[in-house]
Design an enzyme around this catalytic site. Structure first.
Site, PDB file in Angstrom:
ATOM      1  N   ASP A 509      25.530  93.352  18.092  1.00 38.87           N
ATOM      2  CA  ASP A 509      24.845  93.792  19.303  1.00 38.87           C
ATOM      3  C   ASP A 509      25.821  94.303  20.348  1.00 38.87           C
ATOM      4  O   ASP A 509      25.531  94.273  21.545  1.00 38.87           O
ATOM      5  CB  ASP A 509      24.015  92.648  19.890  1.00 38.87           C
ATOM      6  CG  ASP A 509      24.882  91.436  20.234  1.00 38.87           C
ATOM      7  OD1 ASP A 509      26.027  91.378  19.751  1.00 38.87           O
ATOM      8  OD2 ASP A 509      24.400  90.562  20.981  1.00 38.87           O
ATOM      9  N   GLU A 510      26.991  94.779  19.937  1.00 38.41           N
ATOM     10  CA  GLU A 510      28.007  95.289  20.852  1.00 38.41           C
ATOM     11  C   GLU A 510      28.034  96.813  20.810  1.00 38.41           C
ATOM     12  O   GLU A 510      28.150  97.418  19.735  1.00 38.41           O
ATOM     13  CB  GLU A 510      29.384  94.731  20.488  1.00 38.41           C
ATOM     14  CG  GLU A 510      29.503  93.226  20.720  1.00 38.41           C
ATOM     15  CD  GLU A 510      30.903  92.721  20.399  1.00 38.41           C
ATOM     16  OE1 GLU A 510      31.650  93.448  19.709  1.00 38.41           O
ATOM     17  OE2 GLU A 510      31.240  91.606  20.824  1.00 38.41           O
TER      18      GLU A 510
END
Length: 840
Positions: A509-510
């Site tokens: 989720d980066e």
């Protein structure tokens, strides 16, 4: 009367002159019409027979050395004698006598005997009644003798006959010269014609040779060109056959090649009117093997083949159940590359009207060398092609595994380019969102750094984005919804930033955004506000509303940055700072944060040094049962330097750095080296020892080498950690139990109170969570749960352990029910108390 006799004599003279004149006229006609002396002499013989009886007639010519040559003869007595008579026989007979005297001779039997008696001649052959011979003179030179003879006593020659034959002889010489001149001329013409024919034949042969050489050279060029074509091997062999068929008769042709080991033959090309294509076979004793063994081209006729079969040099090879037909002519040449024999090219014929010759043998011997080189190059090319294709296939399979894509490679150049472009795109873009991946982003960022020296005042910034609540969304709603969530996030990010800004997904989720050409740091803050606001808006994913947010870290370019990695590092640090402050906010990296990072780095280095130097030891806290009897000790980690706060920080950093499993394993090793007879040691480990095969094997290895009896060791795991493990990983608990140790579940009922754990697995101790123990008096539900646990303890033979302070009212309640507890005193090391001297 005298006048009448004179008239008769005159008439006889005229008649004789007429006869002679007629004979000479016919002789002239013969000389004019006849071209060959072999026809001329019989014609003279017939002419004489018309004028007088001349059944026995011959003509002898002589040279300057008086060597006689019989030109023509017809004799009723000595036909065979004249044929076999030597040259000197004519010289010593009547023929030689006329040639020496240069005078005509009319000789009867008496005159013949007289000449013999006088020694003028030598008697030879059958004696004749009359012999008439005249010399053939060219001027004063005698060139031969013409003679007639009679064996009949009734046949008499006279002077008129002598005069007739003499006149014929004079004109005969002229006729002979004319005929011989014509014959010589014709001979010269024939010789010249033959010379011209020979020259023409030589020219035609040279033309044929040059034509054949041109055809051969053209064939060699074609063979050489075929190696560069991209045709398959079968087409290549057919083209070789077509070239060979243009040079010679090749109705039945085959190519046999050896395998790499040299012990088997296969036939990649086989054309035969009687025999089907044979299968691959081992080496036998056929004509093909005969050529391979000799290493030379062979031309074998049917008779030679039968002799070779009879002597056992070769044997007739069968193709399956069908025996090969016997060829009338067989031609084979080895395919040689240097000294190595690749195989054989062979031609054969079943037509009795045709057979191969030396010319075809030499031609095939020459052509086979070039065919061998072409086949070798073609096979090498095909092998390289196969190796290249296999390599491409492996690359394709590996790429498919790594990228989870279905790429289909084509041999055509255009499709290869498309595949390469697709591979490049997938290698540099995220498969789920289509954004640039880490590799592509770092390449662009480093390239931006490389261009900074070209600008007067470069201004750009990096935004590091971490999504809030993504793990919760993924775990509760499923991975499919999680993927859709990431796709929606990527689309919102792209819609919020400018077209020339780069958005990338680093993983999970980066996300990162590279803002180029900004005017000031305020531009980066405005973009961050828009991104946070965009990600805060709810998302509808397959009918479900999903809310999230984002934490942003901003790092603006400063001249102090030396590399792109430093800028990314600081943006990441700023993001973590934003997460620590709460959700939906951003933090700009500054110097104070850099100082904090340096401080944390120093702490990490201190931690690593402490771990490397093993600056930790076990600390012990008594495990007490009802009646204040010490049942054993809980083993805890004790750092040997620093105060309590520093030690707690070291433990936290060790857990974050993933060093805790190794530290725990070292503590187990130290405990296992003790020699205590009755004391029980309880040690709680992280779940990595169960879900990591390598760590589990190391733990089992330490336990098997333990000095401490294993029933005095109790190893525990937290309830929350056990609930995250699979059944396969939980099965390791049974394996630990089989080694003889005791098992403990720690912090039980901290989350869900999984009764299935204590029922299904052989735990010896169940340690209640501190919060559960403290709130026990205020919760009837928890009291009921406690009663259930106590009931199960009777059935499954485990002990309940409370973790509650002595001042807490729950302590006495639990001990009355039979629960054990850990003492309130702080854990002490072995050196701090003499309590453990008995354990030495």
């Amino acid at each position: 009367m005298s006048q009448l006799r004179r008239l008769r004599k005159l008439v006889a003279g005229y008649k004789q002159a007429y006869i002679i004149q007629g004979a000479l006229l016919k002789l002239s006609e013969l000389a004019s019409g006849i071209k060959d002396m072999r026809e001329f002499y019989p014609a003279i013989h017939r002419l004489l027979n018309q004028q007088l009886k001349a059944d026995n007639f011959y003509v002898v010519l002589c040279d300057q050395e008086q060597q006689f040559f019989l030109e023509y003869f017809a004799d009723e007595k000595d036909q065979k004698v004249l044929t076999d008579a030597p040259s000197d026989a004519f010289a010593s007979g009547l023929t030689g006598y006329v040639a020496r005297t240069k005078r005509a001779l009319l000789c009867n039997q008496d005159e013949y005997l007289r000449l013999v008696d006088n020694g003028d001649i030598t008697a030879q052959g059958t004696a004749c009644q009359y012999w008439l011979g005249v010399p053939l003179c060219r001027g004063e030179k005698v060139i031969g003798v013409m003679a007639i003879q009679s064996y009949d006593p009734e046949c008499h020659y006279n002077q008129q006959d002598l005069a007739l034959i003499s006149n014929i002889a004079i004109h005969t010489v002229t006729a002979i010269d004319r005929v011989k001149s014509r014959e010589l001329l014709e001979q010269t013409v024939r010789e010249r014609t033959q010379q011209l024919q020979n020259i023409n034949y030589s020219l035609q042969k040279e033309i044929r040779d040059r034509t054949n050489a041109e055809q051969l050279q053209s064939a060699l060029y074609k063979i050489s060109e075929m190696t560069a074509k991209s045709t398959d091997m079968m087409s290549f062999y057919h083209e070789v056959y077509q070239i060979l068929a243009g040079l010679m008769k090749a109705d039945n042709c085959y190519i046999a090649l050896l395998n790499e080991a040299g012990d088997r033959l296969h036939f990649p090309f086989y054309l035969d009117q009687y025999t089907p294509t044979p299968k691959e076979r081992t080496l036998q004793s056929g004509l093909t093997e005969y050529v391979i063994r000799s290493g030379e081209a062979k031309l074998i006729s049917q008779a030679q083949l039968l002799d070779l079969v009879k002597t056992g040099v070769v044997a007739r090879v069968q193709s399956g159940s069908v025996q090969t037909a016997i060829s009338t002519s067989w031609l084979g040449a080895p395919l040689l590359v240097g000294e190595q024999v690749l195989g054989v090219i062979a031609l054969q014929c079943y037509d009795n009207t045709y057979s191969y010759g030396e010319q075809e043998l030499n031609l095939l011997r020459f052509v086979s060398q070039h065919i061998a080189v072409a086949i070798s190059r073609k096979l090498s090319t095909e092998q390289q092609k196969r190796q290249h294709e296999e390599l491409e296939k492996r690359i394709f399979e590996r790429t498919r595994e790594l990228r989870q894509t279905n790429l289909f490679l084509r041999l055509q150049v255009e499709e290869r380019k498309k595949a390469e472009e697709k591979l490049f795109h997938e290698a540099n873009h995220d498969a789920l969102t289509g954004l640039a991946n880490r590799q592509m982003f770092l390449m662009q960022l480093r390239q931006r750094f490389s261009y900074r020296n070209r600008e007067a005042a470069p201004r750009f910034a990096l935004l590091f984005i971490d999504l809030d609540r993504f793990k919760l969304i993924n775990d509760t709603l499923g991975h499919h919804i999680g993927d859709l969530f990431l796709i929606e996030v990527s689309q919102r990010l792209q819609q919020t930033v400018r077209e020339h800004d780069l958005v990338a997904r680093l993983g999970g989720d980066e996300f990162v955004v590279l803002l180029g050409q900004i005017q000031s740091d305020l531009d980066a803050e405005e973009v961050a506000d828009r991104l946070i606001e965009s990600l805060r808006q709810p998302m509808i994913l397959e009918g479900q509303q999903v809310c999230s947010g984002a934490s942003l870290g901003i790092a603006c370019y400063q001249p102090e940055y030396q590399s792109a990695d430093e800028l990314l590092r600081d943006a990441d640090a700023a993001m973590y700072q934003a997460k620590s402050f709460g959700r939906n906010r951003f933090v700009i990296f500054n110097d104070s944060m850099r100082q904090q990072m340096l401080l944390e780095l120093g702490q990490e280095q201190a931690l690593q040094h402490a771990v490397d130097q093993k600056q930790f030891a076990p600390a012990f806290r008594p495990l007490v049962q009802a009646g204040h009897e010490v049942l054993g000790y809980q083993v805890l980690l004790d750092w040997q330097q620093g105060d309590a706060e520093y030690k707690a920080e070291l433990s936290r950093q060790a857990a974050q750095a993933g060093l805790m499993p190794d530290i725990e394993l070292e503590l187990v090793r130290q405990i296992c080296q003790r020699n205590a007879s009755t004391t029980l040691f309880c040690l709680t480990l992280s779940n990595g020892h169960l879900n990591n095969t390598v760590l589990f094997d190391k733990l089992c290895h330490v336990l098997r080498r333990s000095v401490l009896p294993l029933h005095q060791l109790c190893i525990g795991f937290k309830e929350a950690d056990l609930l995250r493990l699979t059944n396969t990983q939980l099965a390791n608990l049974h394996q630990l139990k089989r080694l003889g140790i005791r098992l403990l579940v720690d912090q039980f009922s901290a989350e869900v109170a999984a009764l299935g754990l204590v029922v299904q697995y052989p735990f010896d101790f169940v340690v209640l969570d501190t919060a559960f123990s403290r709130s026990l008096q205020r919760s009837d539900q928890r009291k009921q749960l406690l009663q259930v646990l106590l009931s199960l303890a009777q059935t499954h033979k485990y002990r309940l352990v409370a973790t509650v302070a002595e001042s807490d009212e729950s302590r006495s309640y639990l001990t009355e029910l039979g629960c054990c507890y850990f003492a309130d005193s702080s854990p002490v090391s072995e050196a701090q108390s003499g309590l453990f001297q008995q354990l030495a």
